[in-house]
Write a protein that holds these residues in place. Structure first.
Motif, mmCIF file in Angstrom:
data_model
loop_
_atom_site.group_PDB
_atom_site.id
_atom_site.type_symbol
_atom_site.label_atom_id
_atom_site.label_comp_id
_atom_site.label_asym_id
_atom_site.label_seq_id
_atom_site.Cartn_x
_atom_site.Cartn_y
_atom_site.Cartn_z
ATOM 1 N N MET A 1 6.793 -6.530 10.567
ATOM 2 C CA MET A 1 5.783 -5.909 9.724
ATOM 3 C C MET A 1 6.342 -4.668 9.029
ATOM 4 S SD MET A 1 1.985 -4.410 10.653
ATOM 5 C CE MET A 1 1.220 -6.036 10.700
ATOM 6 N N HIS A 2 7.094 -3.873 9.754
ATOM 7 C CA HIS A 2 7.651 -2.659 9.168
ATOM 8 C C HIS A 2 8.615 -2.992 8.033
ATOM 9 C CE1 HIS A 2 9.900 1.422 9.786
ATOM 10 N NE2 HIS A 2 9.142 1.426 8.722
ATOM 11 N N PHE A 3 9.477 -3.977 8.231
ATOM 12 C CA PHE A 3 10.413 -4.353 7.170
ATOM 13 C C PHE A 3 9.675 -4.939 5.956
ATOM 14 C CE2 PHE A 3 13.609 -4.544 10.713
ATOM 15 C CZ PHE A 3 14.392 -3.505 10.239
ATOM 16 N N ALA A 4 8.585 -5.650 6.209
ATOM 17 C CA ALA A 4 7.786 -6.170 5.094
ATOM 18 C C ALA A 4 7.152 -5.023 4.309
ATOM 19 C CB ALA A 4 6.707 -7.118 5.629
ATOM 20 N N LEU A 5 6.682 -3.999 5.017
ATOM 21 C CA LEU A 5 6.104 -2.834 4.351
ATOM 22 C C LEU A 5 7.158 -2.088 3.535
ATOM 23 C CD1 LEU A 5 3.839 -1.577 7.270
ATOM 24 C CD2 LEU A 5 3.027 -2.304 5.009
ATOM 25 N N ILE A 6 8.371 -1.963 4.068
ATOM 26 C CA ILE A 6 9.450 -1.304 3.331
ATOM 27 C C ILE A 6 9.791 -2.093 2.069
ATOM 28 C CG2 ILE A 6 11.907 -0.714 3.414
ATOM 29 C CD1 ILE A 6 11.523 0.067 6.334
ATOM 30 N N ALA A 7 9.801 -3.417 2.177
ATOM 31 C CA ALA A 7 10.076 -4.250 1.006
ATOM 32 C C ALA A 7 8.999 -4.067 -0.054
ATOM 33 C CB ALA A 7 10.176 -5.715 1.426
ATOM 34 N N LEU A 8 7.731 -4.041 0.372
ATOM 35 C CA LEU A 8 6.627 -3.807 -0.561
ATOM 36 C C LEU A 8 6.751 -2.434 -1.202
ATOM 37 C CD1 LEU A 8 3.868 -4.555 -1.787
ATOM 38 C CD2 LEU A 8 2.803 -3.638 0.295
ATOM 39 N N PHE A 9 7.123 -1.458 -0.403
ATOM 40 C CA PHE A 9 7.312 -0.096 -0.891
ATOM 41 C C PHE A 9 8.395 -0.043 -1.980
ATOM 42 C CE2 PHE A 9 10.217 3.540 -0.292
ATOM 43 C CZ PHE A 9 9.412 4.575 -0.747
ATOM 44 N N GLY B 1 8.662 9.298 6.117
ATOM 45 C CA GLY B 1 7.579 8.720 6.893
ATOM 46 C C GLY B 1 7.471 7.213 6.729
ATOM 47 N N VAL B 2 7.927 6.696 5.602
ATOM 48 C CA VAL B 2 7.946 5.249 5.382
ATOM 49 C C VAL B 2 9.064 4.604 6.206
ATOM 50 C CG1 VAL B 2 8.323 3.435 3.660
ATOM 51 C CG2 VAL B 2 6.957 5.460 3.083
ATOM 52 N N ILE B 3 10.216 5.251 6.220
ATOM 53 C CA ILE B 3 11.379 4.681 6.902
ATOM 54 C C ILE B 3 11.262 4.796 8.416
ATOM 55 C CG2 ILE B 3 13.882 4.886 7.192
ATOM 56 C CD1 ILE B 3 13.940 5.916 4.265
ATOM 57 N N SER B 4 10.780 5.936 8.893
ATOM 58 C CA SER B 4 10.642 6.121 10.350
ATOM 59 C C SER B 4 9.285 6.737 10.644
ATOM 60 C CB SER B 4 11.775 6.993 10.899
ATOM 61 O OG SER B 4 11.824 8.226 10.223
ATOM 62 N N PRO B 5 8.217 5.928 10.588
ATOM 63 C CA PRO B 5 6.852 6.454 10.708
ATOM 64 C C PRO B 5 6.506 6.921 12.115
ATOM 65 C CG PRO B 5 6.824 4.061 10.666
ATOM 66 C CD PRO B 5 8.242 4.471 10.377
ATOM 67 N N SER B 6 5.818 8.056 12.173
ATOM 68 C CA SER B 6 5.228 8.519 13.425
ATOM 69 C C SER B 6 3.739 8.195 13.340
ATOM 70 C CB SER B 6 5.463 10.019 13.608
ATOM 71 O OG SER B 6 4.893 10.463 14.821
ATOM 72 N N LEU B 7 3.404 6.987 13.666
ATOM 73 C CA LEU B 7 2.049 6.463 13.462
ATOM 74 C C LEU B 7 1.529 5.909 14.778
ATOM 75 C CD1 LEU B 7 -0.276 5.618 11.563
ATOM 76 C CD2 LEU B 7 1.012 3.511 11.096
ATOM 77 N N SER B 8 0.427 6.467 15.247
ATOM 78 C CA SER B 8 -0.136 6.030 16.526
ATOM 79 C C SER B 8 -0.932 4.743 16.399
ATOM 80 C CB SER B 8 -1.038 7.140 17.105
ATOM 81 O OG SER B 8 -0.297 8.307 17.370
ATOM 82 N N HIS C 1 1.328 7.336 1.859
ATOM 83 C CA HIS C 1 2.778 7.479 1.728
ATOM 84 C C HIS C 1 3.321 6.677 0.545
ATOM 85 C CE1 HIS C 1 2.492 9.311 5.690
ATOM 86 N NE2 HIS C 1 3.757 9.666 5.606
ATOM 87 N N PHE C 2 2.876 5.452 0.408
ATOM 88 C CA PHE C 2 3.335 4.638 -0.719
ATOM 89 C C PHE C 2 2.977 5.295 -2.048
ATOM 90 C CE2 PHE C 2 3.768 0.035 1.057
ATOM 91 C CZ PHE C 2 4.563 0.508 2.085
ATOM 92 N N LEU C 3 1.732 5.707 -2.192
ATOM 93 C CA LEU C 3 1.268 6.209 -3.474
ATOM 94 C C LEU C 3 1.926 7.534 -3.849
ATOM 95 C CD1 LEU C 3 -2.500 5.263 -3.247
ATOM 96 C CD2 LEU C 3 -0.826 4.347 -4.859
ATOM 97 N N VAL C 4 2.204 8.392 -2.869
ATOM 98 C CA VAL C 4 2.878 9.655 -3.176
ATOM 99 C C VAL C 4 4.280 9.386 -3.715
ATOM 100 C CG1 VAL C 4 3.901 11.737 -2.174
ATOM 101 C CG2 VAL C 4 1.555 11.110 -1.612
ATOM 102 N N VAL C 5 5.031 8.527 -3.042
ATOM 103 C CA VAL C 5 6.394 8.230 -3.494
ATOM 104 C C VAL C 5 6.365 7.474 -4.811
ATOM 105 C CG1 VAL C 5 8.561 7.076 -2.923
ATOM 106 C CG2 VAL C 5 7.265 8.246 -1.136
ATOM 107 N N TRP C 6 5.460 6.531 -4.958
ATOM 108 C CA TRP C 6 5.350 5.813 -6.223
ATOM 109 C C TRP C 6 4.983 6.763 -7.358
ATOM 110 C CZ3 TRP C 6 2.055 1.043 -4.285
ATOM 111 C CH2 TRP C 6 2.889 0.210 -3.507
ATOM 112 N N ALA C 7 4.112 7.732 -7.080
ATOM 113 C CA ALA C 7 3.764 8.718 -8.104
ATOM 114 C C ALA C 7 4.989 9.531 -8.510
ATOM 115 C CB ALA C 7 2.666 9.648 -7.591
#
Length: 243
Positions: A19-27, A119-126, A141-147
């Motif tokens: 899931m994390h790698f899929a999110l990075i690809a989408l990012f 935070g996208v690459i190494s998220p600290s997410l509970s 996180h996605f929208l800030v970097v995309w912006a």
């Protein structure tokens, strides 16, 4: 402040799984797409409409997460207040998108492409899928970097020494405010007062307060050498070519 990595507990988001790698690809796909999209309407009559639609998307995602975190069922003094540097980044990003303000765009660029992207690459997410904080975390996180990508490479709002200095000063101000609040409220926003409980890259920088100063030095030098100097040299070369 930065450089935290995800825990591997069963009830937390699992870093570096499918899931994390899929999110990075989408990012990554999204970052490339907004650059191409921005270049397609830079300086054209429709640019303002697209910029402001983007700004509203940032506000809706990040703002909804912030409101949710302030509700009684999710309230936590140590995590619910908008005192992280990334919280300032999404506000700056929304302002830059709405107004084309270069100062806000620069803050989004520097913070978004270092702290937020980390935070996208190494998220600290509970929270794991489908918790609301899961969607809020990744959406923000996605929208800030995309912006940042859209404003910088799409619309051509480039950093300068003045914008670099402004962002360093603004970040230093945030650090002082967050540190004082942490002392008073016994919180740890930005990991300024102690390291995160889970393993993190901060462990490589020594004990407190040494890791804080080392982290500041890395950020300030990185922003200068990697994220400002190439743009300044490019602008100087372009001026010389014209002359």
């Amino acid at each position: 402040m930065l450089l935290s990595v995800g825990n591997i507990a069963a009830d937390r988001f699992q870093s570096f799984n499918a899931m994390h790698f899929a999110l990075i690809a989408l990012f990554a796909l999204g970052a490339w797409s907004v650059i191409v999209w921005g270049r397609g309407h830079r300086g054209r009559s429709e640019e303002q409409t697209y910029r402001r639609a983007f700004a509203l998307a940032v506000v809706l995602f990040a703002g909804s997460l912030q409101i949710y975190q302030l509700t009684p069922g999710d309230w936590d003094l140590g995590t619910s207040l908008p005192l992280q540097l990334c919280d300032l980044a999404w506000v700056a990003g929304a302002i830059a998108l709405w107004t084309r303000n270069p100062w806000a765009a620069a803050f989004t660029y520097y913070v978004g492409l270092t702290i937020t992207i980390q935070g996208v690459i190494s998220p600290s997410l509970s929270q794991a899928f489908p918790d609301p904080r899961f969607f809020g975390f990744w959406g923000m996180h996605f929208l800030v970097v995309w912006a940042a990508c859209y404003l910088t490479w799409g619309l051509g709002l480039r950093p300068t020494w003045r914008y670099y200095g402004f962002t360093v000063a603004a970040t230093a101000t945030w650090a002082v405010v967050a540190y004082v609040f942490n002392v008073v409220a016994n919180t740890n926003y930005g990991y300024l007062n102690r390291k995160p409980s889970n393993a993190s890259l901060l462990d490589l920088l020594g004990p407190w307060p040494g890791y804080v100063f080392a982290e500041i030095a890395i950020i300030v030098l990185g922003w200068l050498v990697i994220m400002t100097l190439p743009w300044v040299l490019q602008a100087k070369h372009a001026r010389l070519a014209v002359d």
